[in-house]
Structures are given as structure tokens and as C-alpha cells.
Design an enzyme around this catalytic site. Structure first.
Site, PDB file in Angstrom:
ATOM      1  N   SER A  89       0.961   6.537   2.650  1.00  0.00           N
ATOM      2  CA  SER A  89       1.550   7.684   3.350  1.00  0.00           C
ATOM      3  C   SER A  89       2.672   8.324   2.540  1.00  0.00           C
ATOM      4  O   SER A  89       3.331   7.671   1.728  1.00  0.00           O
ATOM      5  CB  SER A  89       2.111   7.243   4.696  1.00  0.00           C
ATOM      6  OG  SER A  89       1.094   6.751   5.507  1.00  0.00           O
ATOM      7  N   GLN A  99       0.865  -1.181   0.000  1.00  0.00           N
ATOM      8  CA  GLN A  99       0.000   0.000   0.000  1.00  0.00           C
ATOM      9  C   GLN A  99       0.900   1.229   0.000  1.00  0.00           C
ATOM     10  O   GLN A  99       1.629   1.464   0.959  1.00  0.00           O
ATOM     11  CB  GLN A  99      -0.861  -0.035   1.254  1.00  0.00           C
ATOM     12  CG  GLN A  99      -1.931   1.020   1.291  1.00  0.00           C
ATOM     13  CD  GLN A  99      -2.565   1.097   2.667  1.00  0.00           C
ATOM     14  OE1 GLN A  99      -1.926   0.783   3.668  1.00  0.00           O
ATOM     15  NE2 GLN A  99      -3.804   1.529   2.728  1.00  0.00           N
ATOM     16  N   GLU A 119      -9.798  -0.898   5.920  1.00  0.00           N
ATOM     17  CA  GLU A 119      -8.617  -1.071   6.759  1.00  0.00           C
ATOM     18  C   GLU A 119      -8.962  -0.897   8.235  1.00  0.00           C
ATOM     19  O   GLU A 119      -8.562  -1.664   9.076  1.00  0.00           O
ATOM     20  CB  GLU A 119      -7.548  -0.050   6.348  1.00  0.00           C
ATOM     21  CG  GLU A 119      -6.292  -0.167   7.211  1.00  0.00           C
ATOM     22  CD  GLU A 119      -5.197   0.799   6.818  1.00  0.00           C
ATOM     23  OE1 GLU A 119      -5.501   1.790   6.145  1.00  0.00           O
ATOM     24  OE2 GLU A 119      -4.046   0.557   7.218  1.00  0.00           O
ATOM     25  N   SER A 126       4.000  -0.825   4.009  1.00  0.00           N
ATOM     26  CA  SER A 126       4.191  -2.166   4.578  1.00  0.00           C
ATOM     27  C   SER A 126       4.458  -3.197   3.490  1.00  0.00           C
ATOM     28  O   SER A 126       3.773  -3.231   2.477  1.00  0.00           O
ATOM     29  CB  SER A 126       2.965  -2.578   5.393  1.00  0.00           C
ATOM     30  OG  SER A 126       2.863  -1.748   6.524  1.00  0.00           O
TER      31      SER A 126
END
Lengths: 376, 300
Positions: A126, A123, A241, A158
């Protein structure tokens, strides 16, 4: 109002339990190269048993399992101490996004490989200046012949150190601010112009990474939804999430039961009795709250701000549960690998997926109707 | 599995709220605290017309033969409106505790709202107006003991305390639901106040310090409710104790937060907040304190 499970679901749960009892392996951490490879094999094995994505349609490797059956599956999975899912970002965040907003071509191309762990997704959410305030992101996608050119930097991604592809939001209209002019795109982590720099986590392993993008080409086929509508598309992902799918109740109930066992084997120390009881009560409450959500969704309801309630609750529960375990272990706590790993993971709970402070703001405004904070 | 209230349950709750909102329950509670029972008894007669004391009483004894889920729906509303009186004892405990000749004699009038029961746990609520004390032959001359909550008129009675069993568990369940309702009222009051009270030229609800307190309260109340509902469905002592602990903690957090948000106005006897604040503290310890119930949660 009842908690009765229908015969078909009981049969499904029994099958899952039996299969897991016979197959669950012990694997090295997925945050290492060898562990990652071993986890891919485990996911392929799960897929062969049609247990990797039980709630998906059959054509993509699933079983069309109901939400309730999915919850039951998760409870069995964690109770059996089966390995964490290397494909979880894809399965629980990108997958639902594709089902809601993707094209038929995208689903056919992406989902089967995801379900088997052949293509693992990171993902790319950020950025250095956009954490909980994701709308402040700066990475851009500029129109080019047949697609887009991505530039910028993503971080805290991650599993990006070992993953194959990534999904994230990019600014496609520099004239627009905040939530507007964003587009949801997928890209190859090994494409020309991509540099992945692993970041060691607290335990020293590269669980997440920075991603640098320098004019990386992405074809139009890898845009999800309409260009410029990325924020709306992303909200599906974010609610998943925080809410139902990633933090299944099974994880907490299984851990709480292990905590009770640990407390008993330590001679039932009175000093931790209340915290152990509260951890179990919290895990049971979370399980039942999920059953309530499942019942509501089955009747056509939608996930709303209660996903923030969920997140705020489980993040505290998880941390308190593991903290209590380490306190019971006392001088042995620092060397108990299993509880230490769980504890380190729980430390991240109040930070990721939107910090707990952001969740409280969401709850205050959207659930309680309190006035918005005055902005400077 | 359908773990959600039915339309009938929601309608029942709505009719209870509608009735109690118009029944001046705060006035009745304040009078009750001074031993003036008539306004409170009027409220309780209205609740009897809506079927509350008859819920768990079987039809043969003039009751409705309903179940524990109906009971928790009712007690959440009673807790919300701070209704005084021995309703946990009458509506939740007596139908299970009274058997044989005692059931024949008392249940019809309890169901009709013509008589009340009380139970020593170990003190007995409102023994001065109760026609029957569970576990005792006669009411006798009970001695009043002052509670932190003035609307809880407690009495020492000559009877063995109820400490376990199905009747006790139903009482605990009703108390857990009552705590949940009281907590919800405290949250609603604090939120409403934060939306209209200004300090330093801003509504206090704009301040993150206040917003975050209230967000924590709603989170804990939201997660306590399914425990109360599940305890009504499974009737397992473990779930009932979990519900009591969690509802008590959530309501107490709501009480402390509501007082903090209101400031000194909430500390006055004239404000309705006090009717829940002290009751929540009292109920957290009554019907088995948190230590007792956490033990039951961990029992093998």
C-alpha cells in the site's frame, strides 16, 4: 466425491499433531521486539522439524507435501494454538511468487533463509494514495548502473518495524498509467536511504509501519519477472493473500471450536446460541469449500475470482465469531487477552488484502458477469 | 480425497436441467397449486424415466441403488426448476423409512414413478395423491391446509410425525439441496434482470448498491454448496443440520435480494420468481426449523 484422507496424509497429520503437542510454546506478541526475536527462534525450530514450509520442495526445507496435507497441517497448527507466523508474508506471498516467476538464483538465495525465519519479509504494497486501488501507486524505480533506484513512500506494511527485507511494486515507466509500467522488486529495509517509521496499531503495538525510500539502490538480481510486468507478477501474490494460503480454514475451525467451548462453559446462554451455531457452520463451510478448491487445483484448475468469494466470506466469519465470543464474555470481554487479540485482528479482515467492497466488485464483474461500473 | 462432483454427477445434473428446462415446470407448478395435477404428474413421470425416484431404492426393489450424493445433485436441479410434488418424501424418505412388507409392496412402484409417498413432518405434502403415508396404515380423508407456497399442498393426516432418524435426515438433506437450487435460480434471475433493466439511463447492474447485494448472495450460495455435498458424504446429523441452516439462509438471502432487484414485477403471481420466493420461506421452516437444526449442530 469423498472426504477420505489417504494413509500417507493421515500419518503426516498424526506426526504433526504429536510434534506440536510436545513443542508449542507460549510467546509474547510478535509486534514487540522481544516477541519478534522469540518468534524467529520458533520458526527455526519448526524448520528443524521440516514443518515450517511443508508444501515447498525438499531442497528449500519443505516436504513436497500435497495441498491437502498442507490444509491438514494448518488445521493441526491452529488447533494446537501454535504461534502466528512471523514469516507469513514471505512464505505465503513472496514464496509462491518466486516459485511462479523468480529465477533459480533468487529461489536458492531467498527461500531457505525465509523458511528458517532468518530473513523476515515485509510486504511493501500500500501507499498513502494507493490502498485497495493498488494500480494508483506512485513510488518509482529509476534505471541506474546495474540496477534501480527506488523513491517514494509505502505504508501499512505489516511487520516492517522488525523485518529484514521487503517486496513491492514500483513504477518504472512514468509514461504508462495504472497497471502498466510497474515492476516487482525486493529491497533491504536496512539499506541506505530507507527509513522505517513504525505505526502503532489499535492495540498500541507497532504491527505495521511506513517505509520512506530515498534513492535506494536495488541490484537487477532483485527484480522478479520482467521489468514492466510487475502487475502480472503481483496478481499471483494477491490471489494467494485473499485465497487459499494465508487464510487457511484451520484458523477459523479452531476458533469456532473454542467459541463453542466458551459458550458451553458460560452455561449455554440462549441469547447467543444461534450466533455460535452459525459461526461453527460458517467455519465448517469454509473448510469444505477449501477441500473443494484443493480437489480442483489437484486436477489442474487455477485460483480465479473465487479467491474474492473466499475473502468476503472469511472476513465476515472471523469478525462475527470474535464478536460473539466477546458478547458471551460480557463484562469480562475487555480483559480477556486471547479473545481481544483475535477480535482486534478480525477487525482488520474486511479492510486489508483489498477491502470487502472491492471484492464485491470483483465478484460482480468476474463471477456474475455484471457490467462494469460507469467511471467518471 | 476428491471433494468434487464426478463427471457422472455433472452429466446427471445436465440431463435433469435439460429435461426440466423444456418441461414447462412453471406452468405445471401453477396448475398443481390449483389442484390440477396432470401437467405436474407428467413432469414427474419424465423425472422417473431419468431415475430420480429410484435413486435410493435398492436394485432388488427396482431401484438404482445410488447414494445421497446423487440425491443432492437431483434435488438441486428440482429446486432450481421449482418442480412441484412429494419428491422429497418419495425419493429421499420412503426408501429408508419403508421396510419389510411395506418395502416389498411399495418401493417398486415408487421407483417406477407409478406411485408417490408422503410423510407427516408434521403436515404431509400432497397426501391426496400419495398412495402411501409413511407411518400410517391408510391415507384416510386428509384435510387440506393452506401453505404460504401455493404449490405446497399440505394435509393433516392421522399419523405420528417423523422427527428424527435416517429417513428424516435424508429428507432434510434433500430439502437443503432443493433450497440451494432455488437460491441459485433466484440469483441467476436477478443477475439476468440486472443486465437488461435500465434506470436513470444505466443498467441497474452497474450500480454498486445492486452489485454488492448480488455478490453477497453468490458468496453465501457458494459456501452453502460444500456443506450440502459433505452432508451427503458423511451423513452426520451435524453436517446435515449445518447444510439445512446454511442453504436455507443463503436461499432466503437470494430470494429477498431477487425481489429487491426485480422490484414490483417480482411481486406478481405471473412472475416465476414467486414460485421460489414462497417455497424458500416455507422450506426454511419445514423439516426442522433453523432453531431445531442449530441445536443439532451444537449437540455434543
Amino acid at each position: 466425491m469423498d472426504l477420505d484422507i489417504d494413509a500417507e496424509s493421515v500419518a503426516f497429520r498424526d506426526e504433526v499433531r504429536e510434534w506440536l503437542a510436545a513443542h508449542v510454546p507460549t510467546l509474547p506478541s510478535m509486534d514487540t521486539a522481544e516477541g519478534f526475536a522469540a518468534h524467529r527462534e520458533w520458526e527455526a525450530q519448526l524448520a528443524d522439524a521440516r514443518l515450517s514450509v511443508v508444501s515447498w520442495p525438499r531442497e528449500y526445507g519443505g516436504r513436497d507435501a500435497s495441498l491437502l496435507q498442507w490444509v491438514l497441517f494448518e488445521e493441526e497448527y491452529y488447533a494446537a494454538r501454535a504461534p502466528g507466523r512471523v514469516s507469513q508474508n514471505g512464505i505465503f506471498m513472496l514464496g509462491p511468487t518466486l516459485f511462479a516467476h523468480g529465477t533459480q538464483e533468487q529461489r536458492d538465495r531467498i527461500l531457505p533463509a525465509m523458511a528458517r525465519g532468518e530473513q523476515v519479509w515485509a510486504q511493501a504494497w500500500s501507499e498513502p494514495e494507493a490502498g485497495s486501488d493498488i494500480a494508483a501507486l506512485r513510488s518509482s524505480a529509476v534505471r541506474t548502473e546495474g540496477g534501480w533506484l527506488l523513491s517514494g513512500q509505502k505504508t501499512w506494511s505489516s511487520r516492517a518495524a522488525f523485518a529484514d527485507r521487503a517486496f513491492g511494486l514500483f513504477r518504472t515507466d512514468p509514461g504508462e498509467r495504472r497497471h502498466r509500467g510497474l515492476t516487482y522488486l525486493m529491497f533491504d529495509l536496512r539499506a541506505e536511504g530507507v527509513t522505517v517509521r513504525p505505526i502503532p496499531q489499535l492495540d498500541g503495538e507497532p504491527g505495521f509501519a511506513e517505509i520512506f525510500l530515498d534513492n535506494v539502490f536495488v541490484p537487477d538480481a532483485d527484480v522478479i519477472g520482467e521489468p514492466g510486468q510487475g502487475w502480472r507478477v503481483a496478481m499471483t501474490t494477491a490471489n494467494n493473500e485473499r485465497g487459499l494460503s494465508l487464510r487457511s480454514p484451520g484458523r477459523f475451525l479452531a476458533a469456532a471450536n473454542r467459541l463453542v467451548d466458551l459458550w458451553r462453559s458460560a452455561g449455554e446462554p440462549a441469547a447467543s446460541r444461534d450466533r455460535v451455531a452459525d459461526a461453527w457452520i460458517g467455519a465448517r463451510a469454509y473448510q469444505l469449500y477449501t477441500f473443494g478448491t484443493v480437489s480442483r487445483l489437484a486436477e489442474g484448475g487455477e485460483l480465479g475470482p473465487e479467491s474474492s468469494v473466499n475473502k468476503l466470506f472469511w472476513s465476515h466469519l472471523d469478525l462475527g465469531l470474535h464478536d460473539t465470543a466477546l458478547d458471551i464474555l460480557g463484562p469480562h470481554a475487555e480483559t480477556d487477552r486471547a479473545w481481544v487479540e483475535g477480535y482486534l485482528f478480525s477487525l482488520a479482515g474486511p479492510i486489508y488484502g483489498g477491502t470487502d467492497q472491492i471484492q464485491r466488485n470483483t465478484i460482480a464483474e468476474r463471477l456474475l458477469g455484471l457490467p462494469k461500473e460507469a467511471r467518471r | 480425497m476428491r471433494f468434487a462432483l464426478s463427471a457422472e454427477h455433472r452429466d446427471f445434473a445436465t440431463s435433469l436441467h435439460a429435461y426440466l428446462a423444456g418441461a414447462d415446470t412453471p406452468g405445471a407448478a401453477r396448475a398443481w397449486a390449483h389442484g390440477r395435477h396432470e401437467p405436474g404428474l407428467k413432469v414427474l413421470r419424465g423425472l422417473a424415466e431419468l431415475g430420480v425416484p429410484a435413486l435410493l431404492i435398492d436394485e432388488a426393489h427396482g431401484g438404482l441403488g445410488a447414494g445421497p450424493v446423487d440425491l443432492v445433485v437431483a434435488f438441486e436441479a428440482l429446486g432450481y426448476h421449482a418442480v412441484p410434488g412429494p419428491l422429497v418424501e418419495t425419493a429421499a424418505v420412503a426408501p429408508a423409512a419403508l421396510t419389510g412388507a411395506a418395502a416389498e409392496r411399495w418401493l417398486p412402484s415408487l421407483a417406477a414413478g407409478e406411485a408417490f409417498a408422503t410423510v407427516p413432518v408434521p403436515l404431509a405434502l400432497d397426501a391426496d395423491i400419495a398412495a402411501v403415508v409413511v407411518g400410517a396404515e391408510v391415507v384416510g380423508q386428509p384435510e387440506l391446509v393452506r401453505s404460504i407456497d401455493p404449490t405446497r399442498r399440505l394435509f393433516r393426516v392421522d399419523a405420528p410425525p417423523l422427527t428424527g432418524g435416517r429417513a428424516f435426515d435424508l429428507g432434510v438433506l434433500a430439502v437443503a439441496a432443493q433450497l440451494l437450487g432455488a437460491g441459485r435460480w433466484l440469483l441467476d434471475a436477478a443477475v439476468a434482470y440486472a443486465k437488461q433493466r435500465s434506470q436513470y439511463d444505466r443498467l441497474i447492474g452497474e450500480y454498486q448498491a445492486i452489485r454488492h447485494l448480488l455478490a453477497d448472495v453468490v458468496t453465501h450460495l457458494e459456501l452453502a454448496r460444500p456443506l450440502v455435498h459433505a452432508a451427503a458424504v458423511t451423513a452426520s446429523p451435524q453436517d446435515i443440520s449445518a447444510a439445512k441452516v446454511k442453504a436455507g439462509d443463503a436461499a432466503y438471502l437470494a430470494a429477498r435480494t431477487a425481489l429487491q432487484v426485480h422490484g414490483a414485477i417480482g411481486y406478481t403471481a405471473g412472475h416465476d420468481l414467486g414460485l421460489r420466493l414462497t417455497k424458500v420461506r416455507a422450506l426454511a421452516g419445514a423439516w426442522g426449523d433453523s432453531g431445531f437444526h442449530r441445536e443439532r449442530v451444537l449437540a455434543r
